[in-house]
Write a protein that holds these residues in place. Structure first.
Motif, PDB file in Angstrom:
ATOM      1  N   LEU A 147       7.028   7.825 -33.471  1.00  0.00           N
ATOM      2  CA  LEU A 147       5.816   7.110 -32.948  1.00  0.00           C
ATOM      3  C   LEU A 147       5.420   7.564 -31.395  1.00  0.00           C
ATOM      4  O   LEU A 147       4.703   7.089 -30.862  1.00  0.00           O
ATOM      5  CB  LEU A 147       5.837   5.551 -32.948  1.00  0.00           C
ATOM      6  N   VAL A 148       6.513   8.253 -30.967  1.00  0.00           N
ATOM      7  CA  VAL A 148       6.497   8.684 -29.478  1.00  0.00           C
ATOM      8  C   VAL A 148       6.119  10.012 -29.039  1.00  0.00           C
ATOM      9  O   VAL A 148       6.524  10.914 -29.746  1.00  0.00           O
ATOM     10  CB  VAL A 148       7.928   8.475 -28.864  1.00  0.00           C
ATOM     11  N   ASP A 149       5.048   9.856 -28.133  1.00  0.00           N
ATOM     12  CA  ASP A 149       4.399  11.362 -27.739  1.00  0.00           C
ATOM     13  C   ASP A 149       4.756  11.579 -26.136  1.00  0.00           C
ATOM     14  O   ASP A 149       5.001  12.851 -25.848  1.00  0.00           O
ATOM     15  CB  ASP A 149       2.958  11.248 -27.757  1.00  0.00           C
ATOM     16  N   HIS A 170       9.369  16.705 -18.184  1.00  0.00           N
ATOM     17  CA  HIS A 170       8.013  17.133 -17.740  1.00  0.00           C
ATOM     18  C   HIS A 170       7.450  16.867 -16.201  1.00  0.00           C
ATOM     19  O   HIS A 170       6.952  17.676 -15.781  1.00  0.00           O
ATOM     20  CB  HIS A 170       6.958  16.340 -18.681  1.00  0.00           C
ATOM     21  N   ASP A 171       8.100  15.912 -15.797  1.00  0.00           N
ATOM     22  CA  ASP A 171       7.690  15.503 -14.445  1.00  0.00           C
ATOM     23  C   ASP A 171       8.865  14.589 -14.007  1.00  0.00           C
ATOM     24  O   ASP A 171       9.561  13.895 -14.496  1.00  0.00           O
ATOM     25  CB  ASP A 171       6.172  14.772 -14.488  1.00  0.00           C
ATOM     26  N   PHE A 172       8.882  14.364 -12.517  1.00  0.00           N
ATOM     27  CA  PHE A 172       9.658  13.231 -11.825  1.00  0.00           C
ATOM     28  C   PHE A 172       8.888  12.836 -10.901  1.00  0.00           C
ATOM     29  O   PHE A 172       8.100  13.515  -9.950  1.00  0.00           O
ATOM     30  CB  PHE A 172      10.691  14.416 -11.285  1.00  0.00           C
ATOM     31  N   PHE A 173       9.067  11.517 -10.637  1.00  0.00           N
ATOM     32  CA  PHE A 173       8.283  10.793  -9.704  1.00  0.00           C
ATOM     33  C   PHE A 173       9.434   9.963  -9.005  1.00  0.00           C
ATOM     34  O   PHE A 173      10.198   9.294  -9.540  1.00  0.00           O
ATOM     35  CB  PHE A 173       7.205  10.036 -10.164  1.00  0.00           C
ATOM     36  N   GLU A 174       9.047   9.757  -7.725  1.00  0.00           N
ATOM     37  CA  GLU A 174       9.738   8.510  -6.938  1.00  0.00           C
ATOM     38  C   GLU A 174       9.148   7.179  -7.082  1.00  0.00           C
ATOM     39  O   GLU A 174       7.905   7.270  -6.897  1.00  0.00           O
ATOM     40  CB  GLU A 174      10.080   9.134  -5.364  1.00  0.00           C
ATOM     41  N   LYS A 175       9.786   6.042  -7.036  1.00  0.00           N
ATOM     42  CA  LYS A 175       9.528   4.984  -7.161  1.00  0.00           C
ATOM     43  C   LYS A 175       9.235   4.459  -5.671  1.00  0.00           C
ATOM     44  O   LYS A 175      10.033   4.541  -4.685  1.00  0.00           O
ATOM     45  CB  LYS A 175      10.344   3.868  -7.930  1.00  0.00           C
ATOM     46  N   PRO A 176       8.212   3.732  -5.382  1.00  0.00           N
ATOM     47  CA  PRO A 176       6.859   3.483  -6.236  1.00  0.00           C
ATOM     48  C   PRO A 176       6.306   4.745  -6.256  1.00  0.00           C
ATOM     49  O   PRO A 176       6.015   5.402  -5.285  1.00  0.00           O
ATOM     50  CB  PRO A 176       6.210   2.460  -5.564  1.00  0.00           C
ATOM     51  N   CYS A 177       5.475   4.949  -7.378  1.00  0.00           N
ATOM     52  CA  CYS A 177       4.836   6.173  -7.400  1.00  0.00           C
ATOM     53  C   CYS A 177       3.425   6.250  -7.514  1.00  0.00           C
ATOM     54  O   CYS A 177       2.873   4.825  -7.669  1.00  0.00           O
ATOM     55  CB  CYS A 177       5.444   6.744  -8.764  1.00  0.00           C
ATOM     56  N   ASN A 178       2.532   7.138  -7.182  1.00  0.00           N
ATOM     57  CA  ASN A 178       1.235   7.015  -7.161  1.00  0.00           C
ATOM     58  C   ASN A 178       0.612   6.899  -8.446  1.00  0.00           C
ATOM     59  O   ASN A 178       0.900   7.632  -9.471  1.00  0.00           O
ATOM     60  CB  ASN A 178       0.694   8.394  -6.576  1.00  0.00           C
ATOM     61  N   PRO A 179       0.007   5.756  -8.882  1.00  0.00           N
ATOM     62  CA  PRO A 179      -0.516   5.693 -10.197  1.00  0.00           C
ATOM     63  C   PRO A 179      -1.575   6.590 -10.663  1.00  0.00           C
ATOM     64  O   PRO A 179      -1.350   6.984 -12.037  1.00  0.00           O
ATOM     65  CB  PRO A 179      -1.409   4.178  -9.980  1.00  0.00           C
ATOM     66  N   GLU A 180      -2.232   7.221  -9.881  1.00  0.00           N
ATOM     67  CA  GLU A 180      -3.067   8.278 -10.233  1.00  0.00           C
ATOM     68  C   GLU A 180      -2.326   9.494 -10.708  1.00  0.00           C
ATOM     69  O   GLU A 180      -2.632  10.192 -11.674  1.00  0.00           O
ATOM     70  CB  GLU A 180      -4.069   8.597  -9.223  1.00  0.00           C
ATOM     71  N   ALA A 181      -1.366   9.916  -9.687  1.00  0.00           N
ATOM     72  CA  ALA A 181      -0.619  11.239 -10.090  1.00  0.00           C
ATOM     73  C   ALA A 181       0.376  10.773 -11.551  1.00  0.00           C
ATOM     74  O   ALA A 181       0.416  11.917 -12.314  1.00  0.00           O
ATOM     75  CB  ALA A 181       0.477  11.241  -9.084  1.00  0.00           C
ATOM     76  N   LEU A 182       0.708   9.598 -11.905  1.00  0.00           N
ATOM     77  CA  LEU A 182       1.464   9.482 -13.095  1.00  0.00           C
ATOM     78  C   LEU A 182       0.630   9.568 -14.067  1.00  0.00           C
ATOM     79  O   LEU A 182       0.728  10.151 -15.151  1.00  0.00           O
ATOM     80  CB  LEU A 182       1.999   8.024 -13.070  1.00  0.00           C
ATOM     81  N   ILE A 183      -0.780   9.089 -14.060  1.00  0.00           N
ATOM     82  CA  ILE A 183      -1.640   9.127 -15.276  1.00  0.00           C
ATOM     83  C   ILE A 183      -1.879  10.437 -15.288  1.00  0.00           C
ATOM     84  O   ILE A 183      -2.081  11.108 -16.525  1.00  0.00           O
ATOM     85  CB  ILE A 183      -2.905   8.266 -14.751  1.00  0.00           C
ATOM     86  N   ALA A 184      -2.190  11.368 -14.516  1.00  0.00           N
ATOM     87  CA  ALA A 184      -2.498  12.750 -14.394  1.00  0.00           C
ATOM     88  C   ALA A 184      -1.284  13.370 -15.369  1.00  0.00           C
ATOM     89  O   ALA A 184      -1.601  14.482 -15.989  1.00  0.00           O
ATOM     90  CB  ALA A 184      -2.931  13.385 -12.980  1.00  0.00           C
ATOM     91  N   SER A 185      -0.058  13.183 -14.867  1.00  0.00           N
ATOM     92  CA  SER A 185       1.005  13.714 -15.535  1.00  0.00           C
ATOM     93  C   SER A 185       0.871  13.275 -17.041  1.00  0.00           C
ATOM     94  O   SER A 185       1.332  14.087 -17.797  1.00  0.00           O
ATOM     95  CB  SER A 185       2.320  13.193 -14.755  1.00  0.00           C
ATOM     96  N   GLU A 213      -1.631  12.771 -18.812  1.00  0.00           N
ATOM     97  CA  GLU A 213      -2.744  13.340 -19.462  1.00  0.00           C
ATOM     98  C   GLU A 213      -2.329  14.799 -19.704  1.00  0.00           C
ATOM     99  O   GLU A 213      -2.525  15.450 -20.746  1.00  0.00           O
ATOM    100  CB  GLU A 213      -3.880  13.272 -18.545  1.00  0.00           C
ATOM    101  N   ARG A 214      -1.574  15.703 -18.712  1.00  0.00           N
ATOM    102  CA  ARG A 214      -1.074  16.921 -18.828  1.00  0.00           C
ATOM    103  C   ARG A 214       0.036  16.821 -20.161  1.00  0.00           C
ATOM    104  O   ARG A 214      -0.029  17.875 -20.764  1.00  0.00           O
ATOM    105  CB  ARG A 214      -0.429  17.322 -17.710  1.00  0.00           C
ATOM    106  N   ALA A 215       0.869  15.908 -20.090  1.00  0.00           N
ATOM    107  CA  ALA A 215       1.846  15.951 -21.391  1.00  0.00           C
ATOM    108  C   ALA A 215       1.343  15.654 -22.635  1.00  0.00           C
ATOM    109  O   ALA A 215       1.903  16.282 -23.603  1.00  0.00           O
ATOM    110  CB  ALA A 215       2.829  14.750 -20.608  1.00  0.00           C
ATOM    111  N   LEU A 216       0.189  15.111 -22.631  1.00  0.00           N
ATOM    112  CA  LEU A 216      -0.312  14.895 -24.027  1.00  0.00           C
ATOM    113  C   LEU A 216      -1.584  15.727 -24.333  1.00  0.00           C
ATOM    114  O   LEU A 216      -1.947  15.722 -25.514  1.00  0.00           O
ATOM    115  CB  LEU A 216      -0.984  13.311 -24.059  1.00  0.00           C
ATOM    116  N   ALA A 217      -1.869  16.564 -23.469  1.00  0.00           N
ATOM    117  CA  ALA A 217      -2.718  17.702 -23.669  1.00  0.00           C
ATOM    118  C   ALA A 217      -2.445  18.532 -24.832  1.00  0.00           C
ATOM    119  O   ALA A 217      -1.212  19.006 -24.725  1.00  0.00           O
ATOM    120  CB  ALA A 217      -3.097  18.472 -22.405  1.00  0.00           C
TER     121      ALA A 217
END
Length: 115
Positions: A39-41, A91-106, A108-112
């Motif tokens: 079930l995981v994308d 796919h990507d690597f983020f430092e906490k706390p991460c930018n929410p817009e950057a995480l969503i963009a990542s 979106e790229r992962a699921l494209a």
């Protein structure tokens, strides 16, 4: 998403759901790996957790022939951890706390769809 911190899980789940993504949240990598991986994308995981580390997820998914993107988060970034994540082809690597817009963009790229 996988994070041992309940408040982080809730925040990430709320963020992703606000963009229309279906989510499943897990308190540990072991709990996630025991779930229905079909079930995981995309996986978003903390790196430092009790038990199995988030860095251990990608190789285990490959062994099970699960080909989903893995995005890692950490509150304790280091060049050693970044290098290991790159070698694992996350796919990507983020430092906490991460930018929410950057995480969503990542995500979106992962699921494209691949062209």
């Amino acid at each position: 998403m996988i994070d041992d911190d309940a408040s982080v899980r809730t925040s990430l789940e709320d963020l992703l759901q606000s963009f229309g993504y279906a989510t499943m949240a897990f308190a540990s990598a072991e709990e996630f790996l025991a779930s229905d991986l079909g079930l995981v994308d995309c996986v978003i995981s903390d790196i430092q957790m009790p038990g199995m580390s988030g860095l251990e997820i990608q190789p285990l998914l490959r062994k099970r022939d699960v080909t989903c993107a893995v995005i890692l988060l950490t509150a304790f970034p280091s060049e050693q951890v970044r290098t290991r994540a790159r070698k694992l082809n996350v796919h990507d690597f983020f430092e906490k706390p991460c930018n929410p817009e950057a995480l969503i963009a990542s995500v979106e790229r992962a699921l494209a769809p691949s062209a």
